[in-house]
Design an enzyme around this catalytic site. Structure first.
Site, PDB file in Angstrom:
ATOM      1  CG  HIS A 115      -2.053  -0.873   1.197  1.00 16.04           C
ATOM      2  ND1 HIS A 115      -3.208  -0.545   0.524  1.00 16.04           N
ATOM      3  CD2 HIS A 115      -2.255  -2.104   1.705  1.00 16.04           C
ATOM      4  CE1 HIS A 115      -4.079  -1.542   0.629  1.00 16.04           C
ATOM      5  NE2 HIS A 115      -3.524  -2.507   1.346  1.00 16.04           N
ATOM      6  CB  ALA A 162       9.764 -21.846  10.843  1.00 15.08           C
ATOM      7  CE  LYS A 168      17.934  -4.466   2.321  1.00 15.39           C
ATOM      8  NZ  LYS A 168      18.280  -4.210   3.711  1.00 15.39           N
TER       9      LYS A 168
HETATM   10  C1  LIG Z   1      15.831 -23.074   8.714  1.00 10.92           C
HETATM   11  C2  LIG Z   1      16.013 -24.436   9.329  1.00 10.92           C
HETATM   12  C3  LIG Z   1      15.734 -25.523   8.292  1.00 10.92           C
HETATM   13  C4  LIG Z   1      17.498 -24.479   9.720  1.00 10.92           C
HETATM   14  O1  LIG Z   1      17.827 -25.716  10.250  1.00 10.92           O
HETATM   15  P1  LIG Z   1      19.381 -26.033  10.508  1.00 10.92           P
HETATM   16  O2  LIG Z   1      20.144 -25.967   9.222  1.00 10.92           O
HETATM   17  O3  LIG Z   1      19.428 -27.341  11.241  1.00 10.92           O
HETATM   18  O4  LIG Z   1      19.888 -24.810  11.381  1.00 10.92           O
HETATM   19  P2  LIG Z   1      20.285 -24.767  12.921  1.00 10.92           P
HETATM   20  O5  LIG Z   1      19.222 -25.412  13.740  1.00 10.92           O
HETATM   21  O6  LIG Z   1      21.673 -25.288  13.022  1.00 10.92           O
HETATM   22  O7  LIG Z   1      20.234 -23.207  13.247  1.00 10.92           O
HETATM   23  C5  LIG Z   1      21.294 -22.339  12.907  1.00 10.92           C
HETATM   24  C6  LIG Z   1      21.055 -21.005  13.624  1.00 10.92           C
HETATM   25  O8  LIG Z   1      19.907 -20.371  13.059  1.00 10.92           O
HETATM   26  C7  LIG Z   1      18.891 -20.155  14.042  1.00 10.92           C
HETATM   27  N1  LIG Z   1      17.612 -20.468  13.432  1.00 10.92           N
HETATM   28  C8  LIG Z   1      17.243 -21.643  12.861  1.00 10.92           C
HETATM   29  N2  LIG Z   1      16.010 -21.552  12.353  1.00 10.92           N
HETATM   30  C9  LIG Z   1      15.578 -20.303  12.618  1.00 10.92           C
HETATM   31  C10 LIG Z   1      14.372 -19.640  12.329  1.00 10.92           C
HETATM   32  N3  LIG Z   1      13.380 -20.234  11.675  1.00 10.92           N
HETATM   33  N4  LIG Z   1      14.265 -18.336  12.715  1.00 10.92           N
HETATM   34  C11 LIG Z   1      15.282 -17.722  13.380  1.00 10.92           C
HETATM   35  N5  LIG Z   1      16.461 -18.325  13.670  1.00 10.92           N
HETATM   36  C12 LIG Z   1      16.604 -19.608  13.295  1.00 10.92           C
HETATM   37  C13 LIG Z   1      19.242 -21.151  15.162  1.00 10.92           C
HETATM   38  O9  LIG Z   1      18.728 -20.690  16.400  1.00 10.92           O
HETATM   39  C14 LIG Z   1      20.740 -21.140  15.098  1.00 10.92           C
HETATM   40  O10 LIG Z   1      21.212 -19.962  15.722  1.00 10.92           O
HETATM   41  P3  LIG Z   1      22.588 -19.975  16.587  1.00 10.92           P
HETATM   42  O11 LIG Z   1      23.670 -20.339  15.621  1.00 10.92           O
HETATM   43  O12 LIG Z   1      22.666 -18.558  17.092  1.00 10.92           O
HETATM   44  O13 LIG Z   1      22.394 -21.010  17.634  1.00 10.92           O
HETATM   45  C15 LIG Z   1      15.085 -24.707  10.528  1.00 10.92           C
HETATM   46  O14 LIG Z   1      15.550 -24.053  11.692  1.00 10.92           O
HETATM   47  C16 LIG Z   1      13.642 -24.282  10.263  1.00 10.92           C
HETATM   48  O15 LIG Z   1      13.243 -23.126  10.382  1.00 10.92           O
HETATM   49  N6  LIG Z   1      12.847 -25.278   9.876  1.00 10.92           N
HETATM   50  C17 LIG Z   1      11.467 -25.054   9.430  1.00 10.92           C
HETATM   51  C18 LIG Z   1      10.506 -26.045  10.047  1.00 10.92           C
HETATM   52  C19 LIG Z   1       9.145 -25.933   9.428  1.00 10.92           C
HETATM   53  O16 LIG Z   1       8.663 -24.870   9.126  1.00 10.92           O
HETATM   54  N7  LIG Z   1       8.530 -27.099   9.221  1.00 10.92           N
HETATM   55  C20 LIG Z   1       7.225 -27.196   8.634  1.00 10.92           C
HETATM   56  C21 LIG Z   1       7.252 -26.923   7.186  1.00 10.92           C
HETATM   57  S1  LIG Z   1       7.319 -28.261   6.119  1.00 10.92           S
END
Ligand SMILES: CC(C)(COP(=O)(O)OP(=O)(O)OC[C@H]1O[C@@H](n2cnc3c(N)ncnc32)[C@H](O)[C@@H]1OP(=O)(O)O)[C@@H](O)C(=O)NCCC(=O)NCCS
Length: 189
Positions: A115, A162, A168
């Site tokens: 908007h 998630a 960006k």
């Molecule tokens: C993005 C994602 C895949 C990353 O997984 P990963 O590669 O195993 O990453 P890690 O767990 O090692 O996290 C790395 C860092 O990012 C942070 N982080 C991970 N996911 C995050 C998120 N969604 N938002 C904010 N920070 C996040 C962790 O806290 C960690 O921070 P730190 O290094 O300060 O401790 C996972 O965290 C995620 O968001 N999964 C989505 C689950 C979902 O939506 N499922 C249903 C849909 S099918």
């Protein structure tokens, strides 16, 4: 509706509006309770509504219960084998392209418009919209509850964590998380 061919499964109460602007590829599955509209949601007069924009789904796509895909005057192009999970909202205003094999989780919002709000003396609702467009590459995973803002381009192979708010561009093969989303990993390294 211009199906690419037979073999599209339409759930019993799936709603399709302005069907002349909708194209759905073979093997796609549009679950009951989802809505696909080749127009704005304010124009939901039914299947015969004149299209305002287009919605094109590739083959083997799945649109789950509660998901909304509406063109809003722009074109939405979704590649083959893309899934859009429950209660995700996808609009098309400035154009939206999603590559093939991409997964879009539940409760995401992808809207290629903003908007205008610059004039404090005029209702925001009366100031119109700006539109740039959004693109999401192939083989991406857009996790639950992600918001993608107008003008953003997400490269192939990306994972968006998630709850992230993507403000960006995200380079290909990145894992990006947070609000605003920042790249935390390169999947190729
Ligand atoms: C993005 C994602 C895949 C990353 O997984 P990963 O590669 O195993 O990453 P890690 O767990 O090692 O996290 C790395 C860092 O990012 C942070 N982080 C991970 N996911 C995050 C998120 N969604 N938002 C904010 N920070 C996040 C962790 O806290 C960690 O921070 P730190 O290094 O300060 O401790 C996972 O965290 C995620 O968001 N999964 C989505 C689950 C979902 O939506 N499922 C249903 C849909 S099918």
């Amino acid at each position: 509706m211009r199906f690419a061919s037979d073999g599209v499964v339409l759930g019993k109460d799936a709603k399709l509006v302005a069907v002349r602007g909708i194209e759905i590829g073979t093997g796609s599955n549009i679950h009951g309770g989802s809505l696909i509209a080749a127009c704005a949601l304010g124009c939901l007069k039914g299947s015969g509504t004149n299209p305002d924009g287009k919605v094109k789904l590739g083959q083997q796509c799945v649109i789950h219960h509660g998901a909304v895909v509406a063109s809003y005057g722009g074109d939405i192009s979704i590649g083959n084998n893309v899934s859009v999970n429950p209660y995700t909202v996808i609009y098309g205003h400035g154009g939206l392209v999603i590559g093939e094999n991409t997964r879009i989780a539940a409760h995401c919002v992808i809207v290629p418009s903003n908007h205008n709000y610059q004039d404090a003396g005029v209702l925001i609702a009366d100031q119109g919209l700006s539109t740039k467009g959004i693109s999401i590459g192939s083989d991406c995973w857009i996790a639950a509850g992600v918001k993608i803002l107008d003008g953003v381009h997400i490269g192939n192979g990306c994972v968006i964590g998630a709850g992230s708010v993507v403000t960006k561009d995200i380079p290909e093969w990145s894992v990006a998380v947070g609000a605003p989303a920042k790249v935390i990993k390169d999947r190729k390294s």
